[in-house]
Design an enzyme around this catalytic site. Sequence first.
Site, PDB file in Angstrom:
ATOM      1  N   LYS A   1      -1.212  28.111 -22.102  1.00  0.00           N
ATOM      2  CA  LYS A   1       0.056  28.829 -21.951  1.00  0.00           C
ATOM      3  C   LYS A   1       0.100  30.023 -22.902  1.00  0.00           C
ATOM      4  CE  LYS A   1       2.455  24.839 -20.081  1.00  0.00           C
ATOM      5  NZ  LYS A   1       3.403  23.737 -20.175  1.00  0.00           N
TER       6      LYS A   1
ATOM      7  N   GLN B   1       6.538  20.844 -24.617  1.00  0.00           N
ATOM      8  CA  GLN B   1       5.483  20.212 -23.805  1.00  0.00           C
ATOM      9  C   GLN B   1       5.723  18.705 -23.709  1.00  0.00           C
ATOM     10  OE1 GLN B   1       3.166  21.993 -22.180  1.00  0.00           O
ATOM     11  NE2 GLN B   1       2.214  20.178 -21.309  1.00  0.00           N
TER      12      GLN B   1
ATOM     13  N   ASP C   1      11.123  25.896 -18.008  1.00  0.00           N
ATOM     14  CA  ASP C   1      10.553  24.783 -17.227  1.00  0.00           C
ATOM     15  C   ASP C   1      11.460  24.411 -16.051  1.00  0.00           C
ATOM     16  OD1 ASP C   1       8.053  23.776 -18.011  1.00  0.00           O
ATOM     17  OD2 ASP C   1       8.901  22.833 -19.802  1.00  0.00           O
TER      18      ASP C   1
HETATM   19  N1  GUN Z   1       3.705  18.290 -19.094  1.00  0.00           N
HETATM   20  C1  GUN Z   1       3.083  18.277 -17.903  1.00  0.00           C
HETATM   21  N2  GUN Z   1       3.556  19.257 -17.097  1.00  0.00           N
HETATM   22  C2  GUN Z   1       4.494  19.906 -17.818  1.00  0.00           C
HETATM   23  C3  GUN Z   1       5.335  21.019 -17.524  1.00  0.00           C
HETATM   24  O1  GUN Z   1       5.319  21.610 -16.444  1.00  0.00           O
HETATM   25  N3  GUN Z   1       6.173  21.393 -18.535  1.00  0.00           N
HETATM   26  C4  GUN Z   1       6.216  20.741 -19.733  1.00  0.00           C
HETATM   27  N4  GUN Z   1       7.089  21.179 -20.638  1.00  0.00           N
HETATM   28  N5  GUN Z   1       5.448  19.707 -20.020  1.00  0.00           N
HETATM   29  C5  GUN Z   1       4.589  19.302 -19.060  1.00  0.00           C
END
Ligand code: GUN
Length: 284
Positions: A53, A97, A120
């Site tokens: 990211k 996350q 998100d």
């Molecule tokens: N863990 C797995 N997929 C995601 C996601 O799309 N966003 C976040 N914040 N954590 C994740």
Amino acid sequence: MSTLIDGKALAAKMRAQMGEEVENLVKETGKRPGLAVILVGADPASQIYVRNKEKACESVGILSTAHRLSAETSEEELLKLIDRLNEDPEIHGILCQLPVPDHICTDNILQRISPQKDVDGFHPINVGNLVLGKECLMPCTPAGVMEMLNAYNIDPEGQHCVIVGRSTLVGKPLIQMMLNKNATVTVTHSRTRDLASICCQGDILVAAVGVPELIGRDHIKQGAVVIDVGINRREDGKLIGDVDGVAAAEVASYYTPVAGGVGPMTITMLLKNTIRAYKNAYGV
Ligand code: GUN
């Protein structure tokens, strides 16, 4: 003849466009978009996701700040950090996350992030607006699925979309996104009886269940569009999806590969959401 939906190429094209857009917006606002990424603990997969990211942000000119916290961080400390980021005018997007360690309540964290910065799309306000068909920040993976269909001129209107999996991150928001595009939607899950007979009615079949190659030839209607959201690691280290790729290539009209399908689109949609949140903040 089956056509591969190339998520990697689409993601690269979108990121190039976003890079240009960001530079133009920076000239207009005098500010650069900022994303804060919070990682609690040292889960190896999460560390890789967070690193990816950060790299993706850099590639389009978004400033990313990673907050790597120890696994012992208390919920209170985490909430305090979120409060600080919510107030920070340089930060336009915030994500924590997942998963977080067991002593932290995921819902409390997701609900604390300002809905305007919730890149998100997990805050109940954004979830509610999605259900109502209103403008909102949308969860990245299902938004990436919709973006791929759009890029290949596949219109869900009137089509029967069968979704395998009812997760909060993918299956459930995808129901709404498909309904908002006037698809007829069927959702299947681990308790569904005779999965194959339902799946093979799908004009669009989306597998998001996390079971390696659950979807085989018997599940796919001739000429269906098959979207594989699954990313499963085999014992030998190879990545495989929820769909048998060989079967999809033979039976489907369009299908996404693993890797290079949905995966690259997820982070691209995170960048898109961050730019959206930034534009909203400055009314541009
Ligand atoms: N863990 C797995 N997929 C995601 C996601 O799309 N966003 C976040 N914040 N954590 C994740």
